[in-house]
Design an enzyme around this catalytic site. Structure first.
Site, short mmCIF file in Angstrom:
data_model
loop_
_atom_site.label_atom_id
_atom_site.label_comp_id
_atom_site.label_asym_id
_atom_site.label_seq_id
_atom_site.Cartn_x
_atom_site.Cartn_y
_atom_site.Cartn_z
N PRO A 156 -8.74 42.23 16.60
CA PRO A 156 -8.89 42.36 15.45
C PRO A 156 -9.02 41.52 14.12
CG PRO A 156 -6.76 43.14 15.68
CD PRO A 156 -7.41 42.95 17.27
N ALA A 197 -9.86 40.93 10.12
CA ALA A 197 -10.31 41.59 8.98
C ALA A 197 -11.52 40.61 8.28
CB ALA A 197 -9.14 41.50 7.87
N CYS A 244 -0.03 40.75 11.84
CA CYS A 244 -0.67 39.71 10.65
C CYS A 244 0.09 39.16 9.80
CB CYS A 244 -1.57 40.63 10.10
SG CYS A 244 -3.10 39.67 8.93
N LYS A 261 0.15 45.81 17.83
CA LYS A 261 -0.18 44.32 18.04
C LYS A 261 1.03 43.76 17.23
CE LYS A 261 -3.78 40.90 17.30
NZ LYS A 261 -3.12 40.25 15.84
N ASN A 286 -2.38 36.99 23.65
CA ASN A 286 -3.26 36.59 22.72
C ASN A 286 -2.92 35.27 21.86
OD1 ASN A 286 -3.50 37.21 19.14
ND2 ASN A 286 -5.28 36.75 20.26
N GLY A 287 -3.74 34.44 21.59
CA GLY A 287 -3.50 33.32 20.80
C GLY A 287 -4.17 31.82 21.50
N ASP A 288 -5.09 31.37 20.73
CA ASP A 288 -5.60 29.90 21.20
C ASP A 288 -6.45 30.12 22.47
OD1 ASP A 288 -4.43 29.12 18.86
OD2 ASP A 288 -2.87 28.03 20.06
N GLY A 342 -9.79 36.04 19.64
CA GLY A 342 -10.17 36.14 18.31
C GLY A 342 -11.01 35.11 17.80
N ARG A 343 -10.56 33.90 17.24
CA ARG A 343 -11.27 32.83 16.44
C ARG A 343 -12.27 32.33 17.55
NH1 ARG A 343 -6.28 29.82 14.54
NH2 ARG A 343 -5.54 30.61 16.41
C1 LIG Z 1 -10.21 35.87 10.00
C2 LIG Z 1 -9.15 36.55 10.63
C3 LIG Z 1 -8.67 37.75 10.39
C4 LIG Z 1 -7.86 38.44 11.08
N1 LIG Z 1 -7.44 39.61 10.79
C5 LIG Z 1 -6.47 40.22 11.38
C6 LIG Z 1 -6.11 41.80 11.30
O1 LIG Z 1 -6.81 42.58 10.55
N2 LIG Z 1 -5.27 42.44 12.25
C7 LIG Z 1 -4.39 41.81 13.04
O2 LIG Z 1 -3.56 42.47 13.78
N3 LIG Z 1 -4.88 40.36 13.16
C8 LIG Z 1 -5.72 39.78 12.58
N4 LIG Z 1 -5.99 38.45 12.83
C9 LIG Z 1 -5.09 37.66 14.02
C10 LIG Z 1 -6.11 37.82 15.28
O3 LIG Z 1 -6.34 39.08 15.75
C11 LIG Z 1 -5.47 37.04 16.38
O4 LIG Z 1 -4.03 37.61 16.64
C12 LIG Z 1 -5.22 35.66 16.05
O5 LIG Z 1 -6.25 35.19 15.41
C13 LIG Z 1 -4.92 34.59 16.95
O6 LIG Z 1 -5.86 34.78 18.30
P1 LIG Z 1 -6.99 33.59 18.58
O7 LIG Z 1 -6.25 32.32 18.55
O8 LIG Z 1 -7.58 34.15 19.68
O9 LIG Z 1 -7.62 33.62 17.07
C14 LIG Z 1 -6.95 37.94 12.05
C15 LIG Z 1 -7.41 36.52 12.53
C16 LIG Z 1 -8.31 35.78 11.75
C17 LIG Z 1 -8.70 34.55 12.12
#
Ligand SMILES: Cc1cc2nc3c(=O)[nH]c(=O)nc-3n(C[C@H](O)[C@H](O)[C@H](O)COP(=O)(O)O)c2cc1C
Length: 340
Positions: free
Chosen positions: A16, A18, A100, A139, A200-202, A224-225
């Site tokens: 997720p 936002a 978050c 989460k 999750n993460g990176d 995510g990213r």
């Molecule tokens: C722009 C953005 C918005 C995010 N919004 C949420 C959110 O609404 N709810 C949530 O649980 N995590 C949110 N996250 C966290 C991501 O779900 C994820 O846990 C985090 O980015 C680490 O994963 P990644 O390294 O694959 O990006 C957000 C992250 C980003 C970058």
């Protein structure tokens, strides 16, 4: 992977985000290989439900099953009501945000700030699971701070409260997004509970995905990213995990087709004014990795009409296809861009 009654076609899930994981983007990631895509969070405060932003967050259109909606808040009965409301609107899985670190979320003692109060976590989970007949997932982060990694205790509480799956971002709340995600705590959490655990993460490549699965023993991954501007990462990871071979990167024409289709969908979904603004950040992410992307990106952020935005992109991709193509059918290939 199984979440309640739902068997996912693979265990790769769009995290997720936002402002990012709206309906057009979720549909696109599902089409390009994600087993599930979690919606942007919906605030549990009903005073916020009647805004244009919230209304669009609960639209599901033809989104494939299972439709997972994330809710955020800190009051158990408000979260329970919010979960019920979203199930009435079509959610098939409710995901609770305790991961978050954003100030906007944490100032109200929600998101990852909740991890500091384990009794409140238990009350929230019990109330929400009891309020709906659909699976509830959670989460979290690995803990409050590197000194207080209470992720294992939270995971046990989650399992005891009837949570159907747990996603864990390998950072603590205090870490924000600094440093590298660590996967040892996720491994400890996986070993401590029997419900499915998602790491999750990176995770930004197929190889990294395989490595994280190996280290953590997790049942699946949240991405995510790394999916921003690269929604095809899901099929790349899926292919690698199944075959051990790297899938070829999409060629410039496929990138053009995916991107123009996505941008046009954003324009339709949000309407022109908001649609072209939401589209700008996605365009930036897509073009980050494309040749000469910076120049067209600078021009795209200045235009104020959806048609002009698409026009600049069509022109850019037309040029790229010309420059990188050796065959004589360039004309027919660039004409295809005009369909968006
Ligand atoms: C722009 C953005 C918005 C995010 N919004 C949420 C959110 O609404 N709810 C949530 O649980 N995590 C949110 N996250 C966290 C991501 O779900 C994820 O846990 C985090 O980015 C680490 O994963 P990644 O390294 O694959 O990006 C957000 C992250 C980003 C970058």
């Amino acid at each position: 992977m199984q979440i309640g009654p739902y068997t996912l076609r693979n265990s790769l899930i769009l995290a997720p985000m936002a402002g990012v994981t709206d309906l057009p983007y979720r549909e696109l990631c599902r089409r390009l290989g994600a087993g599930m895509a979690v919606s942007e969070m919906v605030a549990s405060n009903p005073a916020l439900w009647d805004t244009q932003k919230s209304r669009l967050r609960i639209v599901h259109g033809n989104e494939p099953e299972p439709r997972s909606v994330q809710i955020a808040g800190s009051d158990p009965s408000m979260l329970a009501d919010c979960a019920r409301y979203n199930v009435e609107q079509g959610a098939q899985i409710i995901d609770i945000n305790m991961g978050c670190p954003a100030k906007k979320v944490c100032r109200k003692e929600a998101g990852s700030a909740l991890l500091a109060d384990e009794r409140l976590v238990e009350r929230i989970l019990t109330a929400t699971v009891g309020a709906v007949g659909v699976p509830v997932t959670l989460k979290i982060r690995t803990g409050i701070s590197p000194e207080r990694r209470n992720g294992v205790r939270i995971a046990k509480i989650a399992e005891a409260c009837g949570i159907s799956a747990l996603a864990v971002h390998g950072r603590t709340r205090a870490d924000a997004y600094r440093g590298q995600a660590e996967y040892e705590t996720i491994r400890a959490i996986k070993q401590a509970v029997r419900i499915p655990v998602l790491a999750n993460g990176d995770i930004d490549s197929a190889e990294k995905a395989a490595e994280v699965l190996r280290i953590t023993g997790a049942d699946g991954l949240l991405i995510g990213r790394a999916a921003q501007g690269r929604p095809w990462i899901f099929r790349e990871i899926d292919h690698f995990l199944r075959t051990g071979e790297r899938l070829r990167e999409p060629d410039i024409e496929e990138v053009a087709t995916i991107m123009l289709g996505h941008i046009a969908h954003l324009h339709r979904f949000y309407g022109e004014y908001q649609g072209l603004r939401v589209a700008r950040k996605h365009i930036g992410w897509y073009l980050n990795t494309q040749p000469n992307g910076a120049e067209v990106r600078r021009r795209v952020v200045r235009v104020d009409s959806a048609e002009e935005q698409l026009g600049l992109l069509r022109e850019y991709f037309g040029r790229q296809i010309n420059a990188y193509s050796e065959s004589s059918d360039v004309a027919s290939r660039t004409t295809a861009l005009a369909t968006y």
